[in-house]
Design an enzyme around this catalytic site. Structure first.
Site, short mmCIF file in Angstrom:
data_model
loop_
_atom_site.label_atom_id
_atom_site.label_comp_id
_atom_site.label_asym_id
_atom_site.label_seq_id
_atom_site.Cartn_x
_atom_site.Cartn_y
_atom_site.Cartn_z
N TYR A 178 -13.72 -5.40 -2.47
CA TYR A 178 -13.60 -4.27 -1.77
C TYR A 178 -14.63 -3.59 -0.48
O TYR A 178 -15.79 -4.05 -0.63
CB TYR A 178 -13.59 -2.81 -2.71
CG TYR A 178 -12.49 -2.32 -3.34
CD1 TYR A 178 -11.46 -3.27 -3.34
CD2 TYR A 178 -12.45 -1.39 -4.34
CE1 TYR A 178 -10.19 -3.00 -4.41
CE2 TYR A 178 -11.28 -1.66 -5.61
CZ TYR A 178 -10.47 -2.56 -4.93
OH TYR A 178 -9.54 -2.04 -6.14
N SER A 233 -1.44 2.66 -7.41
CA SER A 233 -1.39 4.04 -6.03
C SER A 233 -0.28 4.78 -7.06
O SER A 233 1.22 4.72 -6.92
CB SER A 233 -0.33 2.55 -5.44
OG SER A 233 0.35 3.10 -4.26
N LEU A 257 5.16 9.15 -2.24
CA LEU A 257 5.22 10.74 -3.30
C LEU A 257 4.31 11.83 -2.91
O LEU A 257 4.18 12.87 -3.65
CB LEU A 257 5.56 10.27 -5.04
CG LEU A 257 5.91 9.05 -4.66
CD1 LEU A 257 5.63 8.67 -6.39
CD2 LEU A 257 7.52 9.38 -4.84
N GLY A 258 3.66 11.54 -1.56
CA GLY A 258 2.64 12.40 -1.68
C GLY A 258 3.67 13.90 -0.39
O GLY A 258 2.32 13.98 0.85
#
Length: 323
Positions: free
Chosen positions: A53, A211, A218-219
């Protein structure tokens, strides 16, 4: 905050995981530190990261941000169940990726240095390594456990048979093996219900969905699209086109229930028996605050049935495709 055991272990973790992938690329260090403090304030004790990351030339940057936060003291490390991952290449040089015994040793020590800690609670394989035998992997992990550098091992993005293979090899060595599996799992992506979830439940692995909002679809994506607060990139736009009818039904149902769509998506995962805790990856304080709301959303059988109608799932294999 509610807590549960991570799989079959005695380790108690919060029902939400703080994902840190945005720390560095999207969120500056000072904001990331304040978000982590806020997560502790909410009772979230489970943090997830990975050695890659930061991405590209900045691989490792996210772990460094977390390490700097730990270094400020105040019991921050002691209050955190810390999970990180290895597998991805950290350079173009041979043996700087995957799951060889050499890379496990080097990657672990490098993560410990960046994280400014002497142990990692949950060390996860970010991907299955088809070229390294499990005997080699488990021997290296056993050494790390004996050294006190890690406490538990977990997997990520494994198929059901990969989990079975890993656990069989661990059993031959009288070793604990995997205690968790981190998979993509949400209302739109439910293929793990076929074999991954049954395998995880059989072997006592905690499931950590990543996810959970499917990249924001889906937000409340349609409402945000209408008010101009979201501009979908090509990949997201293509996914929205493919699922627009479902998303329209879903957002209407969320409104009927009186909750935000993102809250419903997270709450649905929390109602799934195999799930330990979904990962929420906030870029801002507002996104963290929004995720916390899902803990108060209770879905009855009628609501769960309606969500299955909108987003059909899978029965356990082979029942899903056979009699």
């Amino acid at each position: 905050m509610e807590y549960t055991h991570l799989g079959r272990t005695g380790l108690k973790v919060s029902r939400l995981v703080l994902g840190t992938m945005n720390f560095g690329p999207e969120t500056d260090e000072a904001t990331a530190h304040s978000i982590m403090d806020a997560a502790h304030g909410y009772g979230i004790n489970f943090f997830d990261t990975a050695n890659v990351y930061g991405w590209g030339e900045n691989r490792g940057r996210t772990e460094e941000i977390i390490g700097n936060w730990f270094a400020t003291g105040g019991g921050r490390r002691e209050k955190t169940v810390l999970a990180t991952k290895l597998y991805g290449d950290m350079s173009d040089w041979p043996n700087d990726g995957r799951l060889s015994a050499l890379n496990i040793r080097r990657a672990l020590d490098a993560s410990l240095k960046r994280l400014q800690t002497d142990y990692i609670d949950l060390y996860q394989f970010h991907h299955v390594d088809r070229e390294t035998p499990w005997e080699e992997i488990w021997q290296a992990i056993e050494v790390a456990v004996a050294q006190g550098k890690i406490l538990y091992a977990g997997s990520s993005n494994f198929a059901g048979w990969h989990i079975a293979h890993a656990q069989a090899a661990a059993a031959q060595r009288n070793f604990t093996g995997l205690v968790s599996e981190q998979s993509i799992y949400n209302l739109l992506t439910r293929s793990v219900e076929l074999e991954v979830l049954p395998a995880a439940q059989h072997y006592g692995l905690g499931v950590i969905p990543w996810s959970p909002l499917h990249g924001g679809l889906l937000g409340g994506v349609l409402r945000k699209e209408r008010d101009g607060s979201r501009r979908n990139k090509t990949r997201a736009a293509d996914a929205l086109t493919a699922h627009r009818d479902q998303i329209e039904q879903y957002e209407a149902f969320a409104e009927e229930l009186g909750h935000e769509p993102g809250d419903i998506a997270l709450a649905w995962l929390l109602h799934q028996p195999a799930v330990t805790a979904p990962i929420v990856g906030p870029r801002t304080h507002e996104q963290l605050d929004a995720a916390i709301r899902a803990l108060d959303v209770k879905l009855d059988e009628k609501a769960l049935t309606r969500l299955d109608e909108i987003f059909p799932g899978h029965r356990t294999a082979p029942e899903d495709y056979a009699w």
